[in-house]
Write a protein that holds these residues in place. Structure first.
Motif, PDB file in Angstrom:
ATOM      1  N   GLN A 111      16.894  43.505  39.449  1.00 51.14           N
ATOM      2  CA  GLN A 111      17.684  44.631  38.935  1.00 51.14           C
ATOM      3  C   GLN A 111      18.803  44.995  39.917  1.00 51.14           C
ATOM      4  O   GLN A 111      19.923  45.285  39.497  1.00 51.14           O
ATOM      5  N   ILE A 112      18.507  44.940  41.208  1.00 52.69           N
ATOM      6  CA  ILE A 112      19.523  45.231  42.220  1.00 52.69           C
ATOM      7  C   ILE A 112      20.624  44.177  42.178  1.00 52.69           C
ATOM      8  O   ILE A 112      21.816  44.501  42.229  1.00 52.69           O
ATOM      9  N   ASP A 113      20.234  42.906  42.069  1.00 49.25           N
ATOM     10  CA  ASP A 113      21.237  41.836  41.964  1.00 49.25           C
ATOM     11  C   ASP A 113      22.131  42.039  40.742  1.00 49.25           C
ATOM     12  O   ASP A 113      23.351  41.874  40.819  1.00 49.25           O
ATOM     13  N   HIS A 114      21.527  42.399  39.630  1.00 48.95           N
ATOM     14  CA  HIS A 114      22.299  42.646  38.405  1.00 48.95           C
ATOM     15  C   HIS A 114      23.243  43.822  38.597  1.00 48.95           C
ATOM     16  O   HIS A 114      24.406  43.783  38.174  1.00 48.95           O
ATOM     17  N   ALA A 115      22.777  44.871  39.239  1.00 46.78           N
ATOM     18  CA  ALA A 115      23.611  46.049  39.487  1.00 46.78           C
ATOM     19  C   ALA A 115      24.800  45.707  40.389  1.00 46.78           C
ATOM     20  O   ALA A 115      25.920  46.158  40.147  1.00 46.78           O
ATOM     21  N   ILE A 116      24.547  44.902  41.403  1.00 48.10           N
ATOM     22  CA  ILE A 116      25.634  44.487  42.302  1.00 48.10           C
ATOM     23  C   ILE A 116      26.678  43.681  41.532  1.00 48.10           C
ATOM     24  O   ILE A 116      27.888  43.898  41.691  1.00 48.10           O
ATOM     25  N   PHE A 117      26.219  42.780  40.691  1.00 43.67           N
ATOM     26  CA  PHE A 117      27.135  41.994  39.864  1.00 43.67           C
ATOM     27  C   PHE A 117      27.965  42.922  38.965  1.00 43.67           C
ATOM     28  O   PHE A 117      29.174  42.745  38.813  1.00 43.67           O
ATOM     29  N   ALA A 118      27.316  43.936  38.381  1.00 42.87           N
ATOM     30  CA  ALA A 118      28.022  44.891  37.510  1.00 42.87           C
ATOM     31  C   ALA A 118      29.070  45.671  38.293  1.00 42.87           C
ATOM     32  O   ALA A 118      30.183  45.914  37.798  1.00 42.87           O
ATOM     33  N   ILE A 119      28.752  46.065  39.520  1.00 45.66           N
ATOM     34  CA  ILE A 119      29.716  46.798  40.359  1.00 45.66           C
ATOM     35  C   ILE A 119      30.917  45.912  40.671  1.00 45.66           C
ATOM     36  O   ILE A 119      32.066  46.340  40.524  1.00 45.66           O
ATOM     37  N   ILE A 120      30.659  44.693  41.086  1.00 45.13           N
ATOM     38  CA  ILE A 120      31.748  43.772  41.439  1.00 45.13           C
ATOM     39  C   ILE A 120      32.646  43.521  40.232  1.00 45.13           C
ATOM     40  O   ILE A 120      33.880  43.557  40.333  1.00 45.13           O
ATOM     41  N   THR A 121      32.046  43.299  39.080  1.00 46.38           N
ATOM     42  CA  THR A 121      32.803  43.045  37.860  1.00 46.38           C
ATOM     43  C   THR A 121      33.663  44.255  37.493  1.00 46.38           C
ATOM     44  O   THR A 121      34.847  44.116  37.161  1.00 46.38           O
ATOM     45  N   ALA A 122      33.071  45.441  37.567  1.00 46.62           N
ATOM     46  CA  ALA A 122      33.811  46.662  37.235  1.00 46.62           C
ATOM     47  C   ALA A 122      34.953  46.900  38.218  1.00 46.62           C
ATOM     48  O   ALA A 122      36.053  47.295  37.817  1.00 46.62           O
ATOM     49  N   GLU A 123      34.697  46.656  39.503  1.00 45.42           N
ATOM     50  CA  GLU A 123      35.759  46.811  40.514  1.00 45.42           C
ATOM     51  C   GLU A 123      36.922  45.873  40.228  1.00 45.42           C
ATOM     52  O   GLU A 123      38.090  46.258  40.329  1.00 45.42           O
ATOM     53  N   LYS A 124      36.614  44.633  39.908  1.00 46.81           N
ATOM     54  CA  LYS A 124      37.658  43.637  39.614  1.00 46.81           C
ATOM     55  C   LYS A 124      38.492  44.060  38.407  1.00 46.81           C
ATOM     56  O   LYS A 124      39.717  43.952  38.417  1.00 46.81           O
ATOM     57  N   ARG A 125      37.816  44.515  37.369  1.00 45.56           N
ATOM     58  CA  ARG A 125      38.541  44.947  36.160  1.00 45.56           C
ATOM     59  C   ARG A 125      39.455  46.133  36.484  1.00 45.56           C
ATOM     60  O   ARG A 125      40.617  46.151  36.090  1.00 45.56           O
ATOM     61  N   TYR A 126      38.923  47.114  37.197  1.00 45.13           N
ATOM     62  CA  TYR A 126      39.713  48.290  37.568  1.00 45.13           C
ATOM     63  C   TYR A 126      40.927  47.882  38.413  1.00 45.13           C
ATOM     64  O   TYR A 126      42.045  48.305  38.147  1.00 45.13           O
ATOM     65  N   GLY A 127      40.701  47.030  39.400  1.00 50.80           N
ATOM     66  CA  GLY A 127      41.795  46.566  40.256  1.00 50.80           C
ATOM     67  C   GLY A 127      42.856  45.801  39.477  1.00 50.80           C
ATOM     68  O   GLY A 127      44.056  45.971  39.704  1.00 50.80           O
ATOM     69  N   MET A 128      42.413  44.957  38.540  1.00 47.32           N
ATOM     70  CA  MET A 128      43.342  44.191  37.720  1.00 47.32           C
ATOM     71  C   MET A 128      44.221  45.126  36.881  1.00 47.32           C
ATOM     72  O   MET A 128      45.437  44.952  36.787  1.00 47.32           O
ATOM     73  N   LEU A 129      43.597  46.142  36.278  1.00 44.33           N
ATOM     74  CA  LEU A 129      44.352  47.083  35.446  1.00 44.33           C
ATOM     75  C   LEU A 129      45.322  47.912  36.289  1.00 44.33           C
ATOM     76  O   LEU A 129      46.451  48.177  35.860  1.00 44.33           O
ATOM     77  N   MET A 130      44.908  48.304  37.478  1.00 40.33           N
ATOM     78  CA  MET A 130      45.808  49.065  38.349  1.00 40.33           C
ATOM     79  C   MET A 130      47.003  48.204  38.773  1.00 40.33           C
ATOM     80  O   MET A 130      48.134  48.685  38.806  1.00 40.33           O
ATOM     81  N   SER A 131      46.746  46.935  39.053  1.00 46.13           N
ATOM     82  CA  SER A 131      47.849  46.020  39.397  1.00 46.13           C
ATOM     83  C   SER A 131      48.810  45.879  38.229  1.00 46.13           C
ATOM     84  O   SER A 131      50.033  45.849  38.413  1.00 46.13           O
ATOM     85  N   ARG A 132      48.250  45.766  37.028  1.00 52.10           N
ATOM     86  CA  ARG A 132      49.097  45.658  35.830  1.00 52.10           C
ATOM     87  C   ARG A 132      49.953  46.909  35.660  1.00 52.10           C
ATOM     88  O   ARG A 132      51.138  46.819  35.321  1.00 52.10           O
ATOM     89  N   ALA A 133      49.374  48.075  35.926  1.00 54.83           N
ATOM     90  CA  ALA A 133      50.125  49.331  35.812  1.00 54.83           C
ATOM     91  C   ALA A 133      51.270  49.363  36.827  1.00 54.83           C
ATOM     92  O   ALA A 133      52.379  49.790  36.500  1.00 54.83           O
ATOM     93  N   LYS A 134      51.021  48.893  38.027  1.00 55.34           N
ATOM     94  CA  LYS A 134      52.068  48.880  39.057  1.00 55.34           C
ATOM     95  C   LYS A 134      53.196  47.910  38.704  1.00 55.34           C
ATOM     96  O   LYS A 134      54.356  48.174  38.996  1.00 55.34           O
ATOM     97  N   ARG A 135      52.847  46.803  38.064  1.00 59.89           N
ATOM     98  CA  ARG A 135      53.861  45.794  37.701  1.00 59.89           C
ATOM     99  C   ARG A 135      54.786  46.248  36.581  1.00 59.89           C
ATOM    100  O   ARG A 135      55.843  45.654  36.370  1.00 59.89           O
TER     101      ARG A 135
END
Length: 81
Positions: A44-68
């Motif tokens: 469950q912890i491994d799954h949660a870590i994967f979910a955090i990493i995935t969510a961080e990547k998505r958020y970062g990608m969208l913020m980069s798109r907004a800046k562009r």
């Protein structure tokens, strides 16, 4: 409708849609962190870590798109959440 007005309408729609996606990604990231805090056991912890990493990547990608977009973002009246 002139070309510049059509372009402006398109940009406004894109900005609103992107704002909504960013708000959704932020909620997803926060939920993933909450899930991690209440996770029990290695799998469950491994799954949660994967979910955090995935969510961080998505958020970062969208913020980069907004800046562009290179537009002046309006002050939003409502909160992102």
């Amino acid at each position: 409708m002139s070309w510049s007005m059509q372009q402006s309408d398109r940009e406004n729609k894109e900005m609103v849609q992107l704002k909504e996606e960013i708000a959704d990604a932020l909620r997803e990231w926060e939920n993933a962190n909450r899930y991690f805090n209440y996770s029990i056991g290695k799998e469950q912890i491994d799954h949660a870590i994967f979910a955090i990493i995935t969510a961080e990547k998505r958020y970062g990608m969208l913020m980069s798109r907004a800046k562009r977009l290179h537009v002046e973002w309006p002050e939003w009246k409502e909160e992102l959440r």
